[in-house]
Write a protein that holds these residues in place. Structure first.
Motif, short mmCIF file in Angstrom:
data_model
loop_
_atom_site.label_atom_id
_atom_site.label_comp_id
_atom_site.label_asym_id
_atom_site.label_seq_id
_atom_site.Cartn_x
_atom_site.Cartn_y
_atom_site.Cartn_z
N VAL A 15 3.06 7.15 9.66
CA VAL A 15 4.15 7.68 10.46
C VAL A 15 5.47 7.01 10.11
N THR A 16 6.56 7.66 10.48
CA THR A 16 7.89 7.18 10.14
C THR A 16 8.38 6.12 11.12
N GLY A 17 9.49 5.48 10.73
CA GLY A 17 10.10 4.47 11.58
C GLY A 17 10.44 4.97 12.97
N GLU A 84 -1.39 -2.99 11.86
CA GLU A 84 -2.05 -2.06 10.95
C GLU A 84 -1.04 -0.98 10.54
N ASP A 85 -1.33 -0.28 9.45
CA ASP A 85 -0.50 0.86 9.08
C ASP A 85 -0.70 1.94 10.13
N VAL A 90 -4.86 7.62 13.68
CA VAL A 90 -5.00 6.78 14.87
C VAL A 90 -4.35 7.46 16.07
N LEU A 91 -3.14 7.97 15.90
CA LEU A 91 -2.41 8.57 17.02
C LEU A 91 -3.08 9.84 17.53
N LEU A 92 -3.58 10.69 16.63
CA LEU A 92 -4.26 11.91 17.08
C LEU A 92 -5.61 11.59 17.71
#
Length: 206
Positions: A15-17, A84-85, A90-92
């Motif tokens: 994901v982006t900043g 972690e990256d 992870v979010l979904l």
């Protein structure tokens, strides 16, 4: 309702900043609205459905040993490991847990929630004193995240469907899938697949 670090699909879009900044601010709906702006149509559609259904679920950065992400139904909070990256998987994944947990808690007459309740009541006396037999909430939490509990459920014959014996785990898995399918406007399934529906969606994103 956790996602171990070794279960994260590493090649899923990081994901982006702005998404990470929004997690820090604790704006759950905005996190998924930002993900819905992805150029990947499957990711965008899934994130949009989550944003529309995530409700009052909170999100934050935090650590729990060995976990990339974790949803706690007791305080309705998604926790993401900041070291972690942080990626879409992870979010979904954790949002899927949050939304299905909410459906189970608030829609007792939902056919799929009733299916979970029936499977729980059937399996409970056959599971002894296993953690996960106290109530439906514990049962669902263990069915989500405890592989040994899943294995126990998969050894319990539940009912015969079209000449084939369905285990208690298959019945539970089908109910999970259909709760999620309704959220993302997909048709119900008659037979559960070998992996959860959220992971099928993720596989299409890679």
């Amino acid at each position: 309702l956790a996602l171990p670090k070794n279960a994260v699909i590493a090649s899923t879009l990081e994901v982006t900043g702005p998404v990470k900044d929004t997690i820090r601010k604790g704006d759950t709906k905005k996190v998924y609205e930002l993900l819905s702006e992805s150029n990947n149509p499957l990711l965008a559609r899934t994130a949009k459905a989550i944003a529309e259904n995530i409700g009052t679920t909170k999100i934050r950065f935090g650590k729990r040993q060995g976990l990339a992400g974790y949803f706690n139904p007791k305080d309705n909070t998604i926790t993401i490991d900041p070291d972690e990256d942080v990626n879409a998987h992870v979010l979904l994944h954790e949002a899927g847990h949050a939304i299905t947990s909410h459906v189970i808690a608030t829609e007792p007459l939902n056919p799929n929630v009733r299916q979970l309740q029936k499977a729980y009541e059937y399996a409970k006396p056959l599971l002894g004193k296993a953690y996960g037999t106290k109530n439906l909430d514990e049962f669902v939490a263990e069915a989500y995240g405890n592989e040994s509990f899943m294995s126990e459920l998969n050894r319990i014959p539940y009912k015969s469907t079209k000449g084939r014996m369905v285990t208690a785990w298959e019945a539970v898995k089908r109910a999970f899938q259909n709760i999620w399918n309704r959220i993302v406007s997909q048709p119900s399934v008659e037979k559960p697949t070998n992996v959860s529906n959220i992971h099928q969606l993720i596989e299409g994103i890679i």
